[in-house]
Design a protein around this motif. Sequence first.
Motif, PDB file in Angstrom:
ATOM      1  N   LYS A 193      -1.413 -13.978  -5.410  1.00 15.50           N
ATOM      2  CA  LYS A 193      -2.057 -13.466  -4.204  1.00 15.50           C
ATOM      3  C   LYS A 193      -2.680 -14.568  -3.354  1.00 15.50           C
ATOM      4  N   LEU A 251      -8.890 -14.421   0.412  1.00 16.92           N
ATOM      5  CA  LEU A 251      -8.727 -12.975   0.241  1.00 16.92           C
ATOM      6  C   LEU A 251      -9.751 -12.199   1.059  1.00 16.92           C
ATOM      7  N   GLN A 252     -10.962 -12.722   1.180  1.00 13.75           N
ATOM      8  CA  GLN A 252     -11.974 -12.038   1.983  1.00 13.75           C
ATOM      9  C   GLN A 252     -11.601 -12.049   3.465  1.00 13.75           C
ATOM     10  N   SER A 258      -8.497  -9.809   4.129  1.00 18.92           N
ATOM     11  CA  SER A 258      -8.878  -8.401   4.096  1.00 18.92           C
ATOM     12  C   SER A 258      -9.485  -7.973   5.432  1.00 18.92           C
ATOM     13  N   ASN A 260      -6.749  -8.092   8.302  1.00 21.42           N
ATOM     14  CA  ASN A 260      -5.775  -7.005   8.191  1.00 21.42           C
ATOM     15  C   ASN A 260      -6.391  -5.636   8.419  1.00 21.42           C
ATOM     16  N   ASP A 261      -7.670  -5.460   8.108  1.00 25.65           N
ATOM     17  CA  ASP A 261      -8.335  -4.195   8.430  1.00 25.65           C
ATOM     18  C   ASP A 261      -8.368  -3.969   9.937  1.00 25.65           C
TER      19      ASP A 261
END
Length: 85
Positions: free
Chosen positions: A34, A65-66, A69, A72-73
């Motif tokens: 990931k 990753l934060q 996220s 993409n939100d």
Amino acid sequence: MSKITLTVNGTELTFEPNTVAYNKFINEMAMDNKMAPANNYLRRIVSADCKEALDTLLDIPGSALQIVSFVNDQFAPKLDIELKN
């Protein structure tokens, strides 16, 4: 094209996500992989003048990753889906 500007730890970053980059990110992710896809995706969509600042932030564990996220939100918001019988 969509532009998303964030302030991360006091650093302003502008991203320009698009469907091609988003789909490539999703296709590259695997259960055991990931971090590399997240880093690559962010580097693909960050504006040119923010690349160096992004690289500095990506040195912080878990930051990719934060940031992914959050981006993409905004770019691909959740749909309201209901099951009809």
